[in-house]
Design a protein around this motif. Structure first.
Motif, PDB file in Angstrom:
ATOM      1  N   PHE A  97       0.845  -1.198   0.000  1.00 50.57           N
ATOM      2  CA  PHE A  97       0.000   0.000   0.000  1.00 50.57           C
ATOM      3  C   PHE A  97       0.876   1.242   0.000  1.00 50.57           C
ATOM      4  CE2 PHE A  97       0.138   1.617   4.387  1.00 50.57           C
ATOM      5  CZ  PHE A  97       0.598   0.531   5.102  1.00 50.57           C
ATOM      6  N   ASP A  98       0.304   2.300  -0.578  1.00 48.00           N
ATOM      7  CA  ASP A  98       1.007   3.577  -0.698  1.00 48.00           C
ATOM      8  C   ASP A  98       0.706   4.370   0.569  1.00 48.00           C
ATOM      9  OD1 ASP A  98       1.405   6.357  -1.203  1.00 48.00           O
ATOM     10  OD2 ASP A  98       1.420   5.941  -3.355  1.00 48.00           O
ATOM     11  N   ARG A  99       1.713   4.512   1.436  1.00 43.69           N
ATOM     12  CA  ARG A  99       1.483   5.065   2.760  1.00 43.69           C
ATOM     13  C   ARG A  99       0.988   6.515   2.707  1.00 43.69           C
ATOM     14  NH1 ARG A  99       2.877   3.374   7.841  1.00 43.69           N
ATOM     15  NH2 ARG A  99       3.989   1.646   6.867  1.00 43.69           N
ATOM     16  N   ARG A 100       1.552   7.288   1.794  1.00 42.28           N
ATOM     17  CA  ARG A 100       1.126   8.681   1.703  1.00 42.28           C
ATOM     18  C   ARG A 100      -0.340   8.748   1.252  1.00 42.28           C
ATOM     19  NH1 ARG A 100       4.926  13.162  -1.006  1.00 42.28           N
ATOM     20  NH2 ARG A 100       6.214  12.337   0.688  1.00 42.28           N
ATOM     21  N   ALA A 101      -0.681   7.929   0.260  1.00 42.91           N
ATOM     22  CA  ALA A 101      -2.072   7.900  -0.223  1.00 42.91           C
ATOM     23  C   ALA A 101      -3.001   7.463   0.914  1.00 42.91           C
ATOM     24  CB  ALA A 101      -2.198   6.950  -1.408  1.00 42.91           C
ATOM     25  N   TYR A 102      -2.559   6.469   1.704  1.00 41.29           N
ATOM     26  CA  TYR A 102      -3.374   5.987   2.824  1.00 41.29           C
ATOM     27  C   TYR A 102      -3.673   7.115   3.802  1.00 41.29           C
ATOM     28  CZ  TYR A 102      -4.174   3.874   7.435  1.00 41.29           C
ATOM     29  OH  TYR A 102      -4.670   3.579   8.679  1.00 41.29           O
ATOM     30  N   GLU A 103      -2.633   7.823   4.189  1.00 36.31           N
ATOM     31  CA  GLU A 103      -2.827   8.873   5.198  1.00 36.31           C
ATOM     32  C   GLU A 103      -3.716   9.998   4.671  1.00 36.31           C
ATOM     33  OE1 GLU A 103       1.156   9.617   6.586  1.00 36.31           O
ATOM     34  OE2 GLU A 103       1.198   7.674   7.627  1.00 36.31           O
ATOM     35  N   GLU A 104      -3.545  10.299   3.398  1.00 37.50           N
ATOM     36  CA  GLU A 104      -4.356  11.352   2.797  1.00 37.50           C
ATOM     37  C   GLU A 104      -5.821  10.901   2.662  1.00 37.50           C
ATOM     38  OE1 GLU A 104      -2.817  13.196  -0.967  1.00 37.50           O
ATOM     39  OE2 GLU A 104      -4.923  12.801  -1.492  1.00 37.50           O
ATOM     40  N   LEU A 105      -6.010   9.627   2.279  1.00 32.93           N
ATOM     41  CA  LEU A 105      -7.371   9.117   2.061  1.00 32.93           C
ATOM     42  C   LEU A 105      -8.172   9.017   3.364  1.00 32.93           C
ATOM     43  CD1 LEU A 105      -6.543   6.406  -0.596  1.00 32.93           C
ATOM     44  CD2 LEU A 105      -8.351   8.122  -0.867  1.00 32.93           C
ATOM     45  N   LEU A 106      -7.463   8.838   4.498  1.00 36.81           N
ATOM     46  CA  LEU A 106      -8.170   8.704   5.790  1.00 36.81           C
ATOM     47  C   LEU A 106      -9.162   9.851   5.996  1.00 36.81           C
ATOM     48  CD1 LEU A 106      -5.433   7.508   8.320  1.00 36.81           C
ATOM     49  CD2 LEU A 106      -7.509   6.279   7.650  1.00 36.81           C
ATOM     50  N   GLY A 107      -8.799  11.045   5.523  1.00 36.87           N
ATOM     51  CA  GLY A 107      -9.684  12.198   5.705  1.00 36.87           C
ATOM     52  C   GLY A 107     -10.694  12.372   4.588  1.00 36.87           C
ATOM     53  N   ARG A 108     -10.658  11.504   3.579  1.00 33.99           N
ATOM     54  CA  ARG A 108     -11.484  11.751   2.385  1.00 33.99           C
ATOM     55  C   ARG A 108     -12.438  10.609   2.059  1.00 33.99           C
ATOM     56  NH1 ARG A 108      -7.926  12.517  -2.184  1.00 33.99           N
ATOM     57  NH2 ARG A 108      -9.776  13.277  -3.261  1.00 33.99           N
ATOM     58  N   VAL A 109     -12.422   9.537   2.879  1.00 34.62           N
ATOM     59  CA  VAL A 109     -13.358   8.438   2.631  1.00 34.62           C
ATOM     60  C   VAL A 109     -14.782   8.941   2.890  1.00 34.62           C
ATOM     61  CG1 VAL A 109     -14.148   6.176   3.478  1.00 34.62           C
ATOM     62  CG2 VAL A 109     -11.702   6.609   3.118  1.00 34.62           C
ATOM     63  N   VAL A 110     -15.699   8.606   1.985  1.00 36.63           N
ATOM     64  CA  VAL A 110     -17.091   9.038   2.098  1.00 36.63           C
ATOM     65  C   VAL A 110     -17.862   7.954   2.851  1.00 36.63           C
ATOM     66  CG1 VAL A 110     -19.158   9.704   0.813  1.00 36.63           C
ATOM     67  CG2 VAL A 110     -16.867  10.228  -0.111  1.00 36.63           C
ATOM     68  N   ILE A 111     -18.407   8.294   4.007  1.00 33.40           N
ATOM     69  CA  ILE A 111     -19.140   7.294   4.795  1.00 33.40           C
ATOM     70  C   ILE A 111     -20.556   7.792   5.072  1.00 33.40           C
ATOM     71  CG2 ILE A 111     -18.100   8.099   6.986  1.00 33.40           C
ATOM     72  CD1 ILE A 111     -18.211   4.936   7.695  1.00 33.40           C
ATOM     73  N   THR A 112     -21.516   6.904   4.859  1.00 34.84           N
ATOM     74  CA  THR A 112     -22.918   7.223   5.139  1.00 34.84           C
ATOM     75  C   THR A 112     -23.510   6.048   5.887  1.00 34.84           C
ATOM     76  OG1 THR A 112     -23.596   6.225   3.042  1.00 34.84           O
ATOM     77  CG2 THR A 112     -23.258   8.618   3.046  1.00 34.84           C
ATOM     78  N   GLY A 113     -24.510   6.292   6.738  1.00 28.95           N
ATOM     79  CA  GLY A 113     -25.123   5.156   7.418  1.00 28.95           C
ATOM     80  C   GLY A 113     -25.947   5.577   8.598  1.00 28.95           C
ATOM     81  N   GLU A 114     -26.367   4.610   9.351  1.00 28.11           N
ATOM     82  CA  GLU A 114     -27.217   4.880  10.497  1.00 28.11           C
ATOM     83  C   GLU A 114     -26.844   3.951  11.647  1.00 28.11           C
ATOM     84  OE1 GLU A 114     -31.155   2.396   9.273  1.00 28.11           O
ATOM     85  OE2 GLU A 114     -30.593   4.093   7.969  1.00 28.11           O
ATOM     86  N   VAL A 115     -26.913   4.521  12.829  1.00 28.25           N
ATOM     87  CA  VAL A 115     -26.611   3.752  14.033  1.00 28.25           C
ATOM     88  C   VAL A 115     -27.892   3.038  14.469  1.00 28.25           C
ATOM     89  CG1 VAL A 115     -25.885   3.971  16.442  1.00 28.25           C
ATOM     90  CG2 VAL A 115     -24.812   5.384  14.663  1.00 28.25           C
ATOM     91  N   SER A 116     -27.741   1.772  14.885  1.00 25.90           N
ATOM     92  CA  SER A 116     -28.915   1.017  15.337  1.00 25.90           C
ATOM     93  C   SER A 116     -29.441   1.580  16.657  1.00 25.90           C
ATOM     94  CB  SER A 116     -28.537  -0.451  15.582  1.00 25.90           C
ATOM     95  OG  SER A 116     -28.065  -1.018  14.393  1.00 25.90           O
ATOM     96  N   ALA A 117     -30.727   1.457  16.836  1.00 26.40           N
ATOM     97  CA  ALA A 117     -31.290   1.746  18.153  1.00 26.40           C
ATOM     98  C   ALA A 117     -30.753   0.700  19.126  1.00 26.40           C
ATOM     99  CB  ALA A 117     -32.813   1.670  18.091  1.00 26.40           C
ATOM    100  N   ALA A 118     -30.289   1.142  20.288  1.00 26.37           N
ATOM    101  CA  ALA A 118     -29.661   0.203  21.233  1.00 26.37           C
ATOM    102  C   ALA A 118     -30.699  -0.770  21.800  1.00 26.37           C
ATOM    103  CB  ALA A 118     -28.996   0.976  22.364  1.00 26.37           C
TER     104      ALA A 118
END
Lengths: 309, 309
Positions: free
Chosen positions: B288-309
């Protein structure tokens, strides 16, 4: 004792797959491995015919160790391979079980250092002392000079050992100038060497370039030989079905076997064609079918003319 | 310490050829070799992230020796592979330089004897004592029972070690019944398991079959996770160009790394997607490309919902 030289030995791997599709993933259903490189194959056939044979050339790394392990225990075969620091190449034949076609992937081989090449030439000169014929077979590994075969041929000639050359491309072009007793090109190698696709013209041209005799292997058409004693065509009695892998190496073994037993040229050619055909017919690639060989000896079709002395 | 299990380790060979043509002969222009098998790849990525990791599974023969030689000298990685009498398989990726496509040829692997399989289970139980998570990765070699993973999962659960399963076909179907904490199928494996090609339906179905959480890798679309804490989709910020080899193994490494450092699920998924994407972008397959990894950590697009406990 016959000597075969394989500068670029190989571990020959055969993979069987149901159907080879580029860009897809395949589970290999059967894996076989055997020691390879043209001179090693020639030696194995000679040993099976009952000749004493020594193999030399280079081998190295774990692949080389595997190759040498597989050579031990072949009766009549002596391993005089030289270790190199690089790793012996793998050649992989991928057999498509549906179509019967074979896709070949050949690694280039280890880089041979100048010191290793120098050491080989000394060992080779020593080995020549006890042999009745030598065959120089196959491609040159990286690091070995392209004119290598011409030098090895001159050394053999100086030692009065008859020498057969079976290679292609620049090593063949340069090697033939060293005046080998026999060269054994196939149709493609012959056309590349001479520029002619007409077998008789090309074979005669190859002889003029320095070879004592030229035995051209023409696949299913058998072979065409132009020698100081005359010229002949020899072919199996019928079209063969089977796997042509190793047929050329068996042809070389037949020529050498006939040479060291002082057969006249027509008988050498019959032996070579019968062995080659029996290799195509064998169930295992590169082996020959002994019963087919013995039966074919009486059925090879040979035509030709003896030269005026 | 994280433990990865690779019952069918491999020596991964990559061949580059100018253009792969079935039924033709090819000179390989570049050969690379590295230790492989999914769990070994996961371990290498974990070690590069700074985790202490132990690899176990089977290895044997000269191929196995080559593999182990290549593992020594990886900082943070401990080799606890068990020797078997058979020979570790080779997997060959043939890269066509013209089209960029990869054709994969995988040997089946050594036959593991009942005694060897028994010995492994004892070693595995011992190794679990000191670890914070275990990943069971890849195909089963011949001789290992198809229900093997279900048993290894139960052993891990008894030892209170969280367990991730990454396999396919019958070993996945049987393994999931052992109730692993996480399974990581790709779209194809998920469809084979559940019969559904609709990712959300299939992922939920896989969870009902016994997995605590299912993280489905959907190739360029990133991943879909259904967990007890909620469900999420996570994807790289843009379509990636590169070689997907090893992207799934990096994804597993990211999930494990997030698990043992007690990250909440969304952060684990971001880490997994960033690592996976940085693997696609790396010039060497499976790194893996370490620089790309560190940069991508802030740019991953995440969507979703937390379950009711």
């Amino acid at each position: 004792m016959i000597l075969t030289v394989t500068l670029n030995t190989a571990l020959d791997i055969t993979y069987r797959v149901p159907a080879l599709r580029p860009d897809a993933s395949h589970r290999v259903t059967e894996v076989t491995e055997r020691p390879g490189g043209k001179g090693v194959n020639v030696a194995r056939v000679l040993a099976a015919l009952g000749h004493e044979v020594t193999v030399t050339g280079f081998t190295g790394g774990l692949t080389g160790r595997l190759l040498r392990e597989r050579l031990t225990g072949i009766p009549g075969l002596t391993d005089a391979l030289l270790p190199v620091s690089g790793t012996t190449r793998r050649t992989t034949a991928v057999v498509d079980e549906r179509s019967g076609t074979t896709t070949q992937l050949n690694e280039p081989g280890p880089v041979v250092s100048p010191a290793e090449w120098h050491a080989f030439q000394e060992v080779y000169e020593d080995l020549l002392k006890g042999v009745s014929a030598v065959a120089l077979c196959g491609s040159l590994p990286p690091g070995v000079p392209v004119g290598a075969y011409a030098g090895l041929i001159r050394t053999a000639r100086a030692a009065k050992v008859p020498v057969l050359l079976d290679t292609s491309g620049a090593p063949l072009r340069r090697g033939i100038a060293g005046r080998p007793d026999i060269v054994k090109p196939n149709a493609e190698e012959l056309a590349e060497l001479t520029g002619s696709h007409e077998p008789l013209t090309a074979t005669q041209d190859a002889r003029r370039r320095g070879a004592g005799a030229v035995v051209a292997s023409l696949g299913p058409q058998g072979l065409l030989a132009v020698t100081p004693q005359g010229r002949w065509r020899a072919a199996p009695p019928a079209r063969l079905r089977g796997n042509p892998t190793g047929a050329g190496d068996s042809l070389v073994a037949g020529l050498l076997s006939g040479l060291v037993t002082n057969l006249p040229w027509p008988d050498r050619l019959v032996r070579a064609v019968a062995l080659s055909a029996a290799t195509v017919m064998a169930p295992v690639a590169g082996e020959f079918d002994r019963r087919a060989y013995e039966e074919l000896l009486g059925r090879v079709v040979i035509t030709g003319e003896v030269s005026a002395a």
